[in-house]
Scaffold this active site. Structure first.
Site, PDB file in Angstrom:
ATOM      1  N   TYR A 133      -5.448  11.126   3.387  1.00 26.59           N
ATOM      2  CA  TYR A 133      -4.086  11.339   2.914  1.00 26.59           C
ATOM      3  C   TYR A 133      -4.108  12.055   1.553  1.00 26.59           C
ATOM      4  O   TYR A 133      -5.170  12.447   1.077  1.00 26.59           O
ATOM      5  CB  TYR A 133      -3.313  10.009   2.899  1.00 26.59           C
ATOM      6  CG  TYR A 133      -3.310   9.414   4.288  1.00 26.59           C
ATOM      7  CD1 TYR A 133      -2.721  10.106   5.345  1.00 26.59           C
ATOM      8  CD2 TYR A 133      -3.978   8.233   4.572  1.00 26.59           C
ATOM      9  CE1 TYR A 133      -2.777   9.609   6.645  1.00 26.59           C
ATOM     10  CE2 TYR A 133      -4.030   7.735   5.870  1.00 26.59           C
ATOM     11  CZ  TYR A 133      -3.431   8.428   6.895  1.00 26.59           C
ATOM     12  OH  TYR A 133      -3.510   7.956   8.185  1.00 26.59           O
ATOM     13  N   GLY A 136      -8.912  -6.286   9.849  1.00 31.61           N
ATOM     14  CA  GLY A 136      -7.822  -5.432  10.290  1.00 31.61           C
ATOM     15  C   GLY A 136      -7.388  -5.833  11.679  1.00 31.61           C
ATOM     16  O   GLY A 136      -6.483  -6.648  11.869  1.00 31.61           O
ATOM     17  N   ARG A 137      -8.097  -5.279  12.682  1.00 25.18           N
ATOM     18  CA  ARG A 137      -7.697  -5.515  14.077  1.00 25.18           C
ATOM     19  C   ARG A 137      -7.620  -6.999  14.405  1.00 25.18           C
ATOM     20  O   ARG A 137      -6.785  -7.413  15.206  1.00 25.18           O
ATOM     21  CB  ARG A 137      -8.663  -4.776  15.006  1.00 25.18           C
ATOM     22  CG  ARG A 137      -8.435  -3.261  14.960  1.00 25.18           C
ATOM     23  CD  ARG A 137      -9.608  -2.503  15.463  1.00 25.18           C
ATOM     24  NE  ARG A 137     -10.773  -2.681  14.587  1.00 25.18           N
ATOM     25  CZ  ARG A 137     -11.999  -2.216  14.871  1.00 25.18           C
ATOM     26  NH1 ARG A 137     -12.204  -1.573  15.987  1.00 25.18           N
ATOM     27  NH2 ARG A 137     -12.983  -2.408  14.022  1.00 25.18           N
ATOM     28  N   GLN A 197       0.852  -1.197   0.000  1.00 25.18           N
ATOM     29  CA  GLN A 197       0.000   0.000   0.000  1.00 25.18           C
ATOM     30  C   GLN A 197       0.886   1.246   0.000  1.00 25.18           C
ATOM     31  O   GLN A 197       1.686   1.458   0.916  1.00 25.18           O
ATOM     32  CB  GLN A 197      -0.913   0.056   1.224  1.00 25.18           C
ATOM     33  CG  GLN A 197      -1.859   1.251   1.101  1.00 25.18           C
ATOM     34  CD  GLN A 197      -2.714   1.501   2.321  1.00 25.18           C
ATOM     35  OE1 GLN A 197      -2.203   1.815   3.381  1.00 25.18           O
ATOM     36  NE2 GLN A 197      -4.020   1.360   2.162  1.00 25.18           N
TER      37      GLN A 197
END
Ligand SMILES: Cc1cc2nc3c(=O)[nH]c(=O)nc-3n(C[C@H](O)[C@H](O)[C@H](O)COP(=O)(O)O)c2cc1C
Length: 375
Positions: A182, A332-333, A97
């Site tokens: 971002y 994710g987590r 990424q």
């Protein structure tokens, strides 16, 4: 009926299952060059169908967060090669990424460079920095300067150079991080892009940077190995977009025509665009996940593979797949504390919870020391 736990062909790449280890910044990289514990961490998670790395900076002034890795030079490229080799040796697939943070950051974190952004609009948001004395503190993000019109091409050149390095490092593909506030999302959003040149002013011009960035990555990896992550409507990092629908309607239609490897998106309950279903979901907890905005919005506009991310469980992922609303599913987590998440899902085993104190920074503790399930 297709199963989340069975293989999926992502264009030319066969994934062993539809689980995606989500991109997660873990701040274990003080030198900017990926190290041995990072290779071990990713290799431990190689039974995911696809691993997406943490956000990686293409050049030093694009580094937002402390202790995060780059892909700017040969040393960093070699560090990543050890990571991809370790993942491939375990039969996994891994995309990098690429994350240019733009106005999100502080000069303490990026080698002393002034932050750059579409417009000189300071984020009303805080970021962690580590001082020379080693102390971590939370500071308000610094004031960025606006990129000159002809400087933007130089930023795109930097992304393309980074992609060349990522290819040399052996990645199976690359993902543009155009979510979470971002740089690409700063170009997309009205509060952060106040330009009136070719890079801003209308949805068409606000989408230009993201589209051209994708074209640059295509030059290196080809469309079938280049994905993108977006998060329409998200407020994170002080994004406040007054034109979410027209902008993302155009962006996603343009992306669809370009046929990238996939469209990856992240939902959050901090979305501006909660519809009645997601309001019910947030209050009652267990409504089918694809009723969250923007599942239907994206499915209506994008015909290729879609990766969904945000608060998924195996059950919700399977239901979302059955409903035809997404193809691949980020955890994710859960991947922080369950390196063998795929095997645990298959076995119906219990899942471990991550230790919140060791999410960011440090070394092995809370990173590579989560065990696989017993037996
Ligand atoms: C510690 C942490 C770091 C993250 N860093 C990134 C990142 O670098 N790039 C990114 O796109 N998303 C990042 N995310 C978002 C995750 O990829 C994912 O979208 C989010 O955690 C929702 O999935 P989950 O509910 O399964 O955790 C991060 C999330 C966490 C928890």
């Amino acid at each position: 009926m297709a199963s989340v736990l069975e293989p999926f062909d992502l264009g030319p790449i066969r994934l062993n299952n539809r689980l995606v280890m989500g991109p997660m910044t873990r701040a274990r990289c003080p030198t900017g060059t990926p190290n041995a514990i990072m290779a071990e961490y990713y290799a431990q998670r190689a039974s995911a169908g696809l691993i997406l790395t943490e956000g990686v900076w293409p050049e030093i002034n694009a580094q937002g967060y402390f202790s995060t890795p780059g892909i700017e030079n040969d040393e960093q490229t070699a560090g990543w090669k050890a990571v991809t080799d370790a993942v491939h040796a375990r039969g996994g697939k891994i995309f990098m990424q690429l994350m240019h943070c733009g106005r999100v950051g502080d000069p303490v974190n990026n080698g002393g460079h002034q932050l750059v952004a579409p417009s000189a609009v300071q984020a009303d948001f805080q970021i962690l920095t580590v001082g020379d004395d080693g102390n971590v503190q939370l500071v308000r993000m610094a004031m960025p300067r606006a990129l000159e019109t002809d400087e933007v091409d130089g930023v795109l050149d930097g992304l393309e150079r980074a992609a060349v390095n990522a290819k040399a490092a052996g990645f199976d593909g690359i993902e543009l991080h155009a979510a979470s506030g971002y740089l690409p999302m700063q170009f997309l959003s009205t509060n952060t892009n106040q330009r009136d040149d070719k890079w801003g002013g209308t949805p068409e011009k606000r989408t230009r940077f993201t589209i051209e960035a994708m074209e640059r990555l295509f030059n290196v990896f080809g469309p079938e190995r280049t994905g993108i992550k977006i998060a329409p409507g998200i407020l994170y990092n002080d994004i406040n977009d007054a034109e979410v629908e027209p902008t993302y309607d155009l962006l996603v239609r343009k992306l669809d025509a370009m046929k990238p490897a996939y469209l990856h998106f992240q939902t959050s309950l901090s979305y501006q665009h909660l519809n009645e279903f997601s309001t019910v979901a947030s209050t009652e907890g267990q409504v089918e996940v694809w009723h969250h905005w923007p599942y239907q919005f994206l499915r209506d506009r994008f015909t290729g593979p879609i990766i969904a991310s945000g608060d998924l469980t195996l059950d919700l992922a399977q239901k979302t797949l059955d409903a035809g609303m997404a193809d691949l599913f980020v955890f994710g987590r859960r991947y922080i504390s369950n390196p063998d998440l795929f095997e645990r899902f298959k076995a119906g085993a219990d899942l471990a919870d991550p230790n919140q104190m060791t999410i960011y920074g440090g070394a092995e503790a809370g990173y590579t020391d989560y065990p696989a399930m017993a037996g």
